[in-house]
Design a protein around this motif. Structure first.
Motif, PDB file in Angstrom:
ATOM      1  N   THR A 127      65.170  28.534  -7.268  1.00 28.54           N
ATOM      2  CA  THR A 127      64.221  27.492  -6.885  1.00 28.54           C
ATOM      3  C   THR A 127      63.167  27.369  -7.980  1.00 28.54           C
ATOM      4  O   THR A 127      62.666  28.377  -8.473  1.00 28.54           O
ATOM      5  CB  THR A 127      63.532  27.871  -5.559  1.00 28.54           C
ATOM      6  N   ARG A 128      62.811  26.145  -8.313  1.00 29.35           N
ATOM      7  CA  ARG A 128      61.778  25.909  -9.323  1.00 29.35           C
ATOM      8  C   ARG A 128      60.412  26.115  -8.685  1.00 29.35           C
ATOM      9  O   ARG A 128      60.123  25.575  -7.615  1.00 29.35           O
ATOM     10  CB  ARG A 128      61.896  24.484  -9.864  1.00 29.35           C
ATOM     11  N   VAL A 129      59.545  26.901  -9.360  1.00 26.80           N
ATOM     12  CA  VAL A 129      58.244  27.244  -8.773  1.00 26.80           C
ATOM     13  C   VAL A 129      57.057  26.907  -9.676  1.00 26.80           C
ATOM     14  O   VAL A 129      55.954  27.362  -9.410  1.00 26.80           O
ATOM     15  CB  VAL A 129      58.188  28.751  -8.387  1.00 26.80           C
ATOM     16  N   ASP A 130      57.230  26.093 -10.703  1.00 22.44           N
ATOM     17  CA  ASP A 130      56.086  25.768 -11.567  1.00 22.44           C
ATOM     18  C   ASP A 130      55.327  24.565 -11.014  1.00 22.44           C
ATOM     19  O   ASP A 130      55.636  24.058  -9.939  1.00 22.44           O
ATOM     20  CB  ASP A 130      56.545  25.531 -13.012  1.00 22.44           C
ATOM     21  N   ASP A 131      54.332  24.093 -11.769  1.00 24.78           N
ATOM     22  CA  ASP A 131      53.493  22.998 -11.290  1.00 24.78           C
ATOM     23  C   ASP A 131      54.128  21.615 -11.461  1.00 24.78           C
ATOM     24  O   ASP A 131      53.544  20.606 -11.076  1.00 24.78           O
ATOM     25  CB  ASP A 131      52.127  23.037 -11.980  1.00 24.78           C
ATOM     26  N   VAL A 133      62.340  28.241 -20.329  1.00 24.20           N
ATOM     27  CA  VAL A 133      62.633  28.504 -18.920  1.00 24.20           C
ATOM     28  C   VAL A 133      62.437  29.994 -18.656  1.00 24.20           C
ATOM     29  O   VAL A 133      63.044  30.833 -19.311  1.00 24.20           O
ATOM     30  CB  VAL A 133      64.076  28.092 -18.556  1.00 24.20           C
ATOM     31  N   SER A 134      61.569  30.295 -17.709  1.00 29.07           N
ATOM     32  CA  SER A 134      61.324  31.676 -17.310  1.00 29.07           C
ATOM     33  C   SER A 134      62.050  31.915 -15.989  1.00 29.07           C
ATOM     34  O   SER A 134      61.843  31.186 -15.019  1.00 29.07           O
ATOM     35  CB  SER A 134      59.818  31.900 -17.149  1.00 29.07           C
ATOM     36  N   LYS A 158      57.996  26.100 -18.911  1.00 27.59           N
ATOM     37  CA  LYS A 158      56.729  26.133 -19.645  1.00 27.59           C
ATOM     38  C   LYS A 158      56.661  24.882 -20.512  1.00 27.59           C
ATOM     39  O   LYS A 158      57.641  24.509 -21.147  1.00 27.59           O
ATOM     40  CB  LYS A 158      56.665  27.371 -20.540  1.00 27.59           C
ATOM     41  N   PRO A 159      55.476  24.250 -20.533  1.00 29.63           N
ATOM     42  CA  PRO A 159      55.370  23.088 -21.418  1.00 29.63           C
ATOM     43  C   PRO A 159      55.557  23.536 -22.869  1.00 29.63           C
ATOM     44  O   PRO A 159      55.195  24.652 -23.230  1.00 29.63           O
ATOM     45  CB  PRO A 159      53.955  22.564 -21.187  1.00 29.63           C
ATOM     46  N   PRO A 160      56.132  22.679 -23.683  1.00 27.08           N
ATOM     47  CA  PRO A 160      56.310  23.064 -25.085  1.00 27.08           C
ATOM     48  C   PRO A 160      54.953  23.283 -25.744  1.00 27.08           C
ATOM     49  O   PRO A 160      53.974  22.605 -25.437  1.00 27.08           O
ATOM     50  CB  PRO A 160      57.064  21.889 -25.710  1.00 27.08           C
ATOM     51  N   ALA A 161      54.905  24.250 -26.631  1.00 28.08           N
ATOM     52  CA  ALA A 161      53.664  24.544 -27.350  1.00 28.08           C
ATOM     53  C   ALA A 161      53.316  23.342 -28.224  1.00 28.08           C
ATOM     54  O   ALA A 161      54.199  22.702 -28.791  1.00 28.08           O
ATOM     55  CB  ALA A 161      53.840  25.785 -28.203  1.00 28.08           C
ATOM     56  N   PRO A 162      52.003  23.026 -28.323  1.00 27.84           N
ATOM     57  CA  PRO A 162      51.635  21.907 -29.198  1.00 27.84           C
ATOM     58  C   PRO A 162      52.004  22.239 -30.636  1.00 27.84           C
ATOM     59  O   PRO A 162      51.985  23.398 -31.032  1.00 27.84           O
ATOM     60  CB  PRO A 162      50.117  21.784 -29.019  1.00 27.84           C
TER      61      PRO A 162
END
Length: 171
Positions: A87-91, A135-136, A147-151
């Motif tokens: 299950t996906r649990v991020d924002d 993906v964690s 996780k959003p990609p790092a700038p």
């Protein structure tokens, strides 16, 4: 004639040809018993059972059982799951295209299958690829997050340009 009487509810209907075959088998069995050909009598009784015919010799009766529904074929291996169970649990700030989500789901499923088959090296490879994609995975809780990609990092500042003039004047 064989001398047996049908005693079931009549729900199983036989064609005239099937009834003639059944009557013939019952008669053959009666004759085998009279001749004390017990093996032949037992063979006929077994064939009648397999055909769904129950014979009661003491009462000279028989009954027909409806055929059993076919059994589903046995699977030699457990069925391959179609979902990974995570299950996906991020924002939700990272939005994936349907194609990217399908790729992610495929990788998670492949990892679950690799773990089930105890293919630990393959499982670890997939986990590393997922990490690299941001993906964690938490196996204990069956969850994952993106996780959003790092700038992008700003380009390195090179040394300031070396002056071409010293700034002195001749006197």
């Amino acid at each position: 004639h064989h001398g047996y009487t049908r005693v079931d509810d009549g729900s199983v209907v036989l064609s005239p040809a099937d009834q003639a075959t059944l009557d013939g088998m019952l008669l053959d069995r009666v004759l085998a018993k009279r001749e004390r050909a017990w093996e032949r009598s037992d063979e006929l009784r077994q064939k009648l059972r397999e055909a769904g015919v129950s014979v009661n010799d003491g009462e000279s009766t028989y009954s027909l059982k409806p055929p059993a529904p076919p059994k589903p074929p046995k699977q030699s291996q457990p069925a391959r799951p179609t979902h990974h169970g995570y299950t996906r649990v991020d924002d939700g700030s990272v939005v994936l295209s349907p194609a990217d989500q399908a790729t992610l789901d495929g990788m998670l499923l492949d990892r679950v299958l690799a773990k089930r088959e105890r293919a630990w090296e393959r499982s670890d490879e997939l986990r590393q690829k997922l990490r690299e994609a941001g993906v964690s995975v938490n196996d204990g809780e069956s969850t994952y997050s993106l996780k959003p990609p790092a700038p992008p990092k700003p380009p390195k500042q090179s040394q300031p340009a070396r002056p071409t003039h010293h700034g002195y004047t001749r006197v």
